[in-house]
Design a protein around this motif. Structure first.
Motif, PDB file in Angstrom:
ATOM      1  N   ARG A  77      -4.817   3.357  -3.282  1.00  0.00           N
ATOM      2  CA  ARG A  77      -5.724   3.133  -2.173  1.00  0.00           C
ATOM      3  C   ARG A  77      -5.915   1.636  -1.916  1.00  0.00           C
ATOM      4  O   ARG A  77      -5.775   0.818  -2.825  1.00  0.00           O
ATOM      5  CB  ARG A  77      -7.087   3.757  -2.490  1.00  0.00           C
ATOM      6  CG  ARG A  77      -7.033   5.248  -2.703  1.00  0.00           C
ATOM      7  CD  ARG A  77      -8.323   5.715  -3.333  1.00  0.00           C
ATOM      8  NE  ARG A  77      -9.450   5.558  -2.419  1.00  0.00           N
ATOM      9  CZ  ARG A  77      -9.767   6.429  -1.471  1.00  0.00           C
ATOM     10  NH1 ARG A  77      -9.049   7.519  -1.325  1.00  0.00           N
ATOM     11  NH2 ARG A  77     -10.793   6.230  -0.687  1.00  0.00           N
ATOM     12  N   SER A  78      -6.254   1.313  -0.672  1.00  0.00           N
ATOM     13  CA  SER A  78      -6.497  -0.090  -0.320  1.00  0.00           C
ATOM     14  C   SER A  78      -7.602  -0.684  -1.181  1.00  0.00           C
ATOM     15  O   SER A  78      -7.553  -1.846  -1.558  1.00  0.00           O
ATOM     16  CB  SER A  78      -6.937  -0.201   1.134  1.00  0.00           C
ATOM     17  OG  SER A  78      -5.938   0.246   1.985  1.00  0.00           O
ATOM     18  N   GLY A  79      -8.582   0.138  -1.483  1.00  0.00           N
ATOM     19  CA  GLY A  79      -9.715  -0.334  -2.277  1.00  0.00           C
ATOM     20  C   GLY A  79      -9.321  -0.697  -3.698  1.00  0.00           C
ATOM     21  O   GLY A  79     -10.072  -1.369  -4.397  1.00  0.00           O
ATOM     22  N   TYR A 100      -6.038  -4.186  -2.860  1.00  0.00           N
ATOM     23  CA  TYR A 100      -6.415  -5.529  -2.413  1.00  0.00           C
ATOM     24  C   TYR A 100      -7.238  -6.303  -3.448  1.00  0.00           C
ATOM     25  O   TYR A 100      -7.006  -7.507  -3.620  1.00  0.00           O
ATOM     26  CB  TYR A 100      -7.127  -5.466  -1.062  1.00  0.00           C
ATOM     27  CG  TYR A 100      -6.166  -5.228   0.075  1.00  0.00           C
ATOM     28  CD1 TYR A 100      -5.471  -6.286   0.644  1.00  0.00           C
ATOM     29  CD2 TYR A 100      -5.920  -3.955   0.540  1.00  0.00           C
ATOM     30  CE1 TYR A 100      -4.564  -6.068   1.671  1.00  0.00           C
ATOM     31  CE2 TYR A 100      -5.016  -3.727   1.569  1.00  0.00           C
ATOM     32  CZ  TYR A 100      -4.339  -4.793   2.131  1.00  0.00           C
ATOM     33  OH  TYR A 100      -3.442  -4.579   3.142  1.00  0.00           O
ATOM     34  N   TRP A 132       0.853  -1.204   0.000  1.00  0.00           N
ATOM     35  CA  TRP A 132       0.000   0.000   0.000  1.00  0.00           C
ATOM     36  C   TRP A 132       0.881   1.244   0.000  1.00  0.00           C
ATOM     37  O   TRP A 132       0.645   2.190  -0.750  1.00  0.00           O
ATOM     38  CB  TRP A 132      -0.883  -0.055   1.245  1.00  0.00           C
ATOM     39  CG  TRP A 132      -1.784   1.127   1.491  1.00  0.00           C
ATOM     40  CD1 TRP A 132      -2.924   1.427   0.812  1.00  0.00           C
ATOM     41  CD2 TRP A 132      -1.649   2.125   2.520  1.00  0.00           C
ATOM     42  NE1 TRP A 132      -3.506   2.553   1.352  1.00  0.00           N
ATOM     43  CE2 TRP A 132      -2.749   3.002   2.397  1.00  0.00           C
ATOM     44  CE3 TRP A 132      -0.720   2.362   3.537  1.00  0.00           C
ATOM     45  CZ2 TRP A 132      -2.930   4.093   3.238  1.00  0.00           C
ATOM     46  CZ3 TRP A 132      -0.910   3.452   4.375  1.00  0.00           C
ATOM     47  CH2 TRP A 132      -2.004   4.295   4.223  1.00  0.00           C
ATOM     48  N   LYS A 133       1.931   1.213   0.826  1.00  0.00           N
ATOM     49  CA  LYS A 133       2.809   2.376   0.914  1.00  0.00           C
ATOM     50  C   LYS A 133       3.644   2.536  -0.354  1.00  0.00           C
ATOM     51  O   LYS A 133       3.806   3.635  -0.874  1.00  0.00           O
ATOM     52  CB  LYS A 133       3.759   2.222   2.110  1.00  0.00           C
ATOM     53  CG  LYS A 133       3.094   2.483   3.441  1.00  0.00           C
ATOM     54  CD  LYS A 133       4.119   2.581   4.549  1.00  0.00           C
ATOM     55  CE  LYS A 133       4.790   3.942   4.523  1.00  0.00           C
ATOM     56  NZ  LYS A 133       5.649   4.141   5.698  1.00  0.00           N
TER      57      LYS A 133
END
Lengths: 88, 204
Positions: free
Chosen positions: A20-22, A25, A14-15
Motif C-alpha cells: 500500500r502507498s501508506g 512512501y 507501488w505496482k
C-alpha cells in the motif's frame, strides 16, 4: 535492485512492490533521510506527453551498498529466500 | 442504528456516489486530498504528477490510498511540526580536537543541521553570546551559506577563545536570513571520532 542506477517513480514502485502507498512512501522517505535515496524531478523539456514532470527516486552509492548487504543477508535466511527472488 | 448505518454504507446510492467521485473526478478529489500536506511539501506536486500515469481502472483505488496517506502522513506531519518545531535548525555544540593535526588544541565545534525535508535555509551569522560576542569567521566555512534539506554546516573555534563563557554549549547563536535567531545546545551521544561536516553553499 533490479535496476540499481535507474530512476524510479512512486506509482511504478507501488505496482511492483504490491504494498500500500501508506507503507511504501514512508519507507522511501526514511531511505531519503538515511541518504540511501536521492530524489529529483523529470525534465519537463524532455517530456513528449502533456503531463507534469514526476518526482523520481534514485539509489545513491550508499544505498546500493546498504541494500545489497540487506539482500545478501536475506538470501541466507530461509524465511526470506522466496521473497528476495522477487526483488533481487 | 448500526443496521441503518451499515445499510447506508453498502447502499447503491453510496456506492454510486463513491464511483462517481473516485472514477470520474479523481483529479479534483486528489487536488483536495493533497491539501492535507504542508504547503511546501513536495508530495503535493508528486501525487498530482503521478495521477495521469495511473491506469484508469486503478485510479479509484490509488486515489483512495492517497486519501489514507494524506490523512495519516500529511496531518501527522503538520502536528509533528508544531509539536517539535522540526523545521527549525538546532545548533549543536561539542568539544574536540583535529586528529590529523598532532598539535591540535581543544576546539568547540558548532553543527547546524537543516532538519527540514523540503526547505532550504540560509545561515547568515554564527556566534557565541558573550560581551563582546565571539563570531565564527572561518575562511573554510564562509557565511552566509545555504543549506539544502537535511544538509549540515559545521564550524569550529579554539576553546581558548571562549574561556570566559561559562556555558559554552548553550551560548551558541545562529541567525538565519529569515531573521530567525536559534540558540544552541550540547551535542549529546557523539561517537568518539568523526568527520567535520561541510560548509553548505556559500551565497555571499
Amino acid at each position: 535492485m533490479e535496476d540499481p542506477t535507474g530512476h524510479h517513480w512512486g506509482y511504478d514502485l507501488w505496482k511492483r512492490a504490491g504494498v500500500r502507498s501508506g507503507v511504501l512512501y514512508p519507507i522511501l522517505h526514511r531511505m531519503l533521510d538515511k541518504g540511501w535515496l536521492k530524489d529529483g524531478w523529470e525534465d519537463s523539456a524532455q517530456l513528449n506527453r502533456k503531463r507534469p514532470p514526476r518526482r523520481y527516486y534514485e539509489l545513491t552509492d550508499e544505498g546500493r551498498i546498504a541494500l545489497g548487504a540487506i539482500l545478501q543477508e536475506a538470501r541466507s535466511d530461509a524465511r526470506f529466500r522466496s521473497l528476495v527472488g522477487r526483488f533481487a | 442504528m448500526v443496521t441503518e448505518l451499515l445499510d447506508a454504507i453498502v447502499s447503491w446510492r453510496t456506492f454510486l456516489i463513491a464511483l462517481v467521485v473516485f472514477e470520474f473526478a479523481p483529479g479534483a478529489l486528489l487536488r483536495l486530498i493533497v491539501l492535507a500536506f504542508p504547503r511546501d511539501d513536495p508530495r503535493r506536486r508528486e501525487l498530482l504528477a503521478e495521477l495521469p500515469t495511473v491506469a484508469r481502472t486503478e485510479r479509484p483505488f490509488w486515489v483512495f490510498e492517497q486519501l489514507e496517506r494524506a490523512l495519516l502522513e500529511g496531518i501527522g506531519e503538520r502536528i509533528a511540526r508544531v509539536a517539535t518545531r522540526r523545521w527549525h535548525p538546532e545548533p549543536l555544540i561539542h568539544r574536540g580536537i583535529f586528529l590529523k593535526d598532532p598539535e591540535s588544541v581543544l576546539h568547540y565545534f558548532v553543527k547546524v543541521i537543516n532538519r527540514s525535508r523540503t526547505r532550504d535555509i540560509e545561515i547568515t551569522h554564527v556566534w557565541f553570546d558573550a560581551d563582546p560576542p565571539v563570531h565564527l569567521t572561518l575562511p573554510d566555512r564562509p557565511l552566509p551559506t545555504r543549506l539544502r534539506p537535511r544538509e549540515t554546516w559545521e564550524g569550529w573555534i579554539e576553546a581558548a577563545a571562549l574561556a570566559d563563557i561559562p556555558d559554552v554549549e548553550r551560548s551558541g547563536r545562529v541567525r538565519l536570513s529569515s531573521g530567525k535567531l536559534v540558540k544552541s545546545r550540547r551535542n549529546e551521544n557523539l561517537p568518539p571520532t568523526g568527520y567535520v561536516a561541510g560548509g553548505g553553499t556559500p551565497t555571499g
